[in-house]
Enzyme design. Sequence first.
Site, PDB file in Angstrom:
ATOM      1  N   SER A  63      -5.327   1.938  -3.779  1.00  0.00           N
ATOM      2  CA  SER A  63      -6.021   1.200  -2.602  1.00  0.00           C
ATOM      3  C   SER A  63      -5.227   1.034  -1.406  1.00  0.00           C
ATOM      4  CB  SER A  63      -6.291  -0.481  -3.187  1.00  0.00           C
ATOM      5  OG  SER A  63      -4.916  -1.225  -3.451  1.00  0.00           O
ATOM      6  N   LYS A  64      -5.692   0.488  -0.428  1.00  0.00           N
ATOM      7  CA  LYS A  64      -5.031   0.177   0.871  1.00  0.00           C
ATOM      8  C   LYS A  64      -3.596  -0.122   0.789  1.00  0.00           C
ATOM      9  CE  LYS A  64      -8.962  -0.906   2.334  1.00  0.00           C
ATOM     10  NZ  LYS A  64     -10.208  -0.238   2.134  1.00  0.00           N
TER      11      LYS A  64
END
Length: 478
Positions: free
Chosen positions: A250-251
């Site tokens: 994820s980011k």
Amino acid sequence: MTVRVRIAPSPTGNLHIGTARTAVFNWLFARHCGGTFILRVEDTDTERSKPEYTQNILDGMQWLGLNWDEGPLFQSQRLDLYRQSIQTLLDNGSAYRCYTSNEELDTLRAAQEANHQAPRYDNRHRNLTPEQEAAFIAEGRRPVIRFKIDDDREITWLDLVRDEVTWKGSDLGGDMVISRAADEHELGQPLYNLAVVVDDIDMQITHIIRGEDHIANTAKQILLYEGLGVAVPTFAHTPLILSDEGKKLSKRDGVTSIDDFKHMGYIAPALVNYMMLLGWSSPDAEELFTLDVAAPQFDLDRVHKAGGKFDWDKLNWINSQYIHAMPAEQLLPELIPYWQAAGFKLDPEADRSWLLQLTSLIGASLARLDECVEISRVFFTDTVTLNEEAATKIAQPGAKEVLTSLLMAMQAKSDFTEIEAQELIKQVTKEQNVKKGVVMQSLRAALTGEVHGPDLIQSLLLLHQHHLAVPRIQQALG
RNA sequence: GGCCCUAUCGUCUAGAGGCCUAGGACACCUCCCUUUCACGGAGGCGACAGGGAUUCGAUUUCCCUUAGGGCUACCA
């Protein structure tokens, strides 16, 4: 029936590596089958969707070479379509208005959690009488529209990568909201699952290839197809890209957007190659190939089921292989922007021949384009500073004499060929009666301030061409 | 908590009952090439999560356990 697949990114962020990998598999599948690859932008979340993200996604897809045949289509421009389907579901009795307030929902969930039960809507408004509805409306409640999900229903589909997958209706969280709250007789903003299904039907998508994080959505969506009376397409759920810790990337895991990879000096075909390898293997065990080469042999059968950890080492290696295979003419234009960004003075036209030689010299040392800055720094700066090791080399017996000889020879001649330079080294070695290593080491130290670096003769030639060799040797001699 | 999915070297993977003494790639180590650092070449290290069952024979089939992951929104 011709194959039609799509990639449906949501513009709530820059193009993510996970989305890109799904796009790669879809692209490969479409090209393999001679099908159509469609790009659809899922921007029904007006709060989080941003035009600049859409642009970033489009640019990223293009940069990667994932050309699409149709689109981009925007869900935000197709709201009427979704509303028609919502109305259909309302009319055929598979959907209804639900007036449960957020507070009531929160209370319900809290109670379920306290009892260690799965949080789910209890379908309390599924069979409201007109009087009850009128009462809620009178209270000023704004209903959402829910699609009925029968608890005893069992949903099964044949997944192209994980075979038979089964899901129970009772595990889907109760009747699902397909349309956001709106005034009593209005149809609100459509929600993801509804919009996806309506679009996939409208666009005649035959195969839905997406990440395995969508498996539960697939069960819900199959029900929606049925509610709409339409044949269900084929599904394939690909493994996820995992972080070092083994969690969905994820980011928060740092570098995840295609843009970031680009700026870090990864080149598109290498990045795509790595994405293909993460979860899929070619039948002939090859590892280095382009999209076009992979397409004919691509098959969902060979997509692995387990998630794969993102491995920087492997990506770097693949990237280096592509860079090393590039001829200097092709590599040079890729490096120039990095040099310019570093503030190096260069004239791409006038220095072209010199720059090409430099590119050839350092090409094999590069795993990423951005590394060209540090590796070639000494070729662009006016002076160098000797590091400790280099100073030792120049201080060693005979070094000063060697450098003096070299200096005189170079002052006398403004340009050397490679043969001449080698001859000069040999001659000085003999003259000064030292080991060749002394000559090479002291020369490198004087020229670059370091003891390691690319081929010395080539470096010398390049520096001398730009009149940097003589002053540096002078400087080293003090 | 519930449901679903997954499980081969550190990592990515090949393997679809005997071809497996488990193959390849990255990483790591050694050697060669080389003034050096890289590149390149040659080797080396290194895995079937555990337990049952089926079978003459299980990495490969089935079950259980364990572990990991995903999902559980009026986000997508």
